[in-house]
Write an enzyme that holds these catalytic residues in place. Sequence first.
Site, PDB file in Angstrom:
ATOM      1  N   PRO A 175      -7.819 -11.597  25.786  1.00 55.85           N
ATOM      2  CA  PRO A 175      -8.506 -12.650  24.772  1.00 55.85           C
ATOM      3  C   PRO A 175      -7.334 -13.274  23.891  1.00 55.85           C
ATOM      4  O   PRO A 175      -6.142 -12.757  24.094  1.00 55.85           O
ATOM      5  CB  PRO A 175      -9.307 -11.937  24.303  1.00 55.85           C
ATOM      6  CG  PRO A 175      -9.796 -10.360  25.285  1.00 55.85           C
ATOM      7  CD  PRO A 175      -8.667 -11.118  25.873  1.00 55.85           C
ATOM      8  N   GLU A 176      -6.963 -14.566  24.595  1.00 50.97           N
ATOM      9  CA  GLU A 176      -5.439 -14.882  22.761  1.00 50.97           C
ATOM     10  C   GLU A 176      -6.543 -15.920  22.512  1.00 50.97           C
ATOM     11  O   GLU A 176      -7.569 -15.249  21.734  1.00 50.97           O
ATOM     12  CB  GLU A 176      -5.083 -15.623  24.819  1.00 50.97           C
ATOM     13  CG  GLU A 176      -4.734 -15.121  25.439  1.00 50.97           C
ATOM     14  CD  GLU A 176      -3.730 -15.780  26.010  1.00 50.97           C
ATOM     15  OE1 GLU A 176      -3.086 -17.553  25.767  1.00 50.97           O
ATOM     16  OE2 GLU A 176      -4.158 -16.483  28.003  1.00 50.97           O
ATOM     17  N   ARG A 189     -11.322  -1.187  29.956  1.00 53.51           N
ATOM     18  CA  ARG A 189      -9.985  -0.519  30.088  1.00 53.51           C
ATOM     19  C   ARG A 189      -9.576   0.336  28.662  1.00 53.51           C
ATOM     20  O   ARG A 189      -8.665   0.522  29.078  1.00 53.51           O
ATOM     21  CB  ARG A 189      -9.456  -1.140  30.447  1.00 53.51           C
ATOM     22  CG  ARG A 189      -9.567  -2.809  32.197  1.00 53.51           C
ATOM     23  CD  ARG A 189      -8.363  -3.364  31.907  1.00 53.51           C
ATOM     24  NE  ARG A 189      -7.042  -2.579  32.722  1.00 53.51           N
ATOM     25  CZ  ARG A 189      -5.664  -2.911  33.306  1.00 53.51           C
ATOM     26  NH1 ARG A 189      -6.192  -4.456  33.368  1.00 53.51           N
ATOM     27  NH2 ARG A 189      -4.967  -1.782  33.700  1.00 53.51           N
ATOM     28  N   ARG A 207      19.187 -18.923  21.147  1.00 47.52           N
ATOM     29  CA  ARG A 207      18.412 -17.894  21.884  1.00 47.52           C
ATOM     30  C   ARG A 207      18.547 -17.701  23.618  1.00 47.52           C
ATOM     31  O   ARG A 207      18.147 -19.152  23.840  1.00 47.52           O
ATOM     32  CB  ARG A 207      16.920 -17.795  21.642  1.00 47.52           C
ATOM     33  CG  ARG A 207      16.668 -17.047  20.012  1.00 47.52           C
ATOM     34  CD  ARG A 207      15.042 -17.201  19.966  1.00 47.52           C
ATOM     35  NE  ARG A 207      14.586 -16.537  18.968  1.00 47.52           N
ATOM     36  CZ  ARG A 207      14.538 -15.097  18.199  1.00 47.52           C
ATOM     37  NH1 ARG A 207      14.961 -14.759  19.212  1.00 47.52           N
ATOM     38  NH2 ARG A 207      14.621 -15.669  16.956  1.00 47.52           N
TER      39      ARG A 207
END
Length: 285
Positions: free
Chosen positions: A2-3, A120, A160
């Site tokens: 879930p985000e 899980r 970066r």
Amino acid sequence: MPELPEVETIRRQLAEALIGSQFVSVLRVEPGMLMDCTPEDLESQLPGARVGLIERVGKFLVVELDPPKANMAPVYLTIHLGMTGQLLVDPPDAGDHTRFAFELRSRCGKTCHLEFRDMRKFGRLHLTLGGPASRLSLLGPDAWQGQWDLEYLVRRLAGRRTPLKAFLLDQRQLSGIGNIYSDEILWWARLCPLRPCLTLGPRETARLAAEIRRVLGEGVRLLGCSISDFMDTKGNPGGFQKWLRAYGRQGENCFRCGAVLVRVVVAGRGSVYCPQCQPQKASPE
């Protein structure tokens, strides 16, 4: 996993169902999924505590509880759903993977049950006093509604060599974005997940900033994305999966240009993109 949009959906539903309710008892505890506390802490601190605020920080839920006595410190539950975690209010069936279960009572005397199910067992529950879990201090600003702007993104990307997909997954930069929404954000922004951050030009960075908030907002509006395990507190799936443009569509045609989408691995995660309209080389501005 879930985000941000999925966790925000759960936060809103929990707030509607539980704010003002009082914990009555702890019915089930999975000790291995606790952090910053013990089962005995839950059993001693939760009964009598009342739900005050339910907030979200990135992918974390933060439940602030008013203690039963005025001179006691506020109690905080910080919850991370892991990969397969679900929070259900009054589920109609007995779950095979229930890890935590609580009984609560509303101000009008109605009893309800809150269950944390996780097949899980990668989810985590923290109980802390006086403030939420300390791990939240490591997170960057909220990717959807946080205090960041284009200039912030320019500074973070500058110098970066990290691939864009890895940058979006790094919760220290912006919190809340995971594998699904990073693929979607990059597709809409027409940016390749393999592009080094430092190669972005001003207009590309502006597109990325706009699509981060827009795509996450769409995910919230559609009540999250149900690819496998996600469901809301009522056991219903979200709707964002019907509108996916990149994630999980390798081998299919791009909705924008018709080219075949390809899958690569970035930062250990599978990433899908269009090689034609998300080119690896920087486009001239």
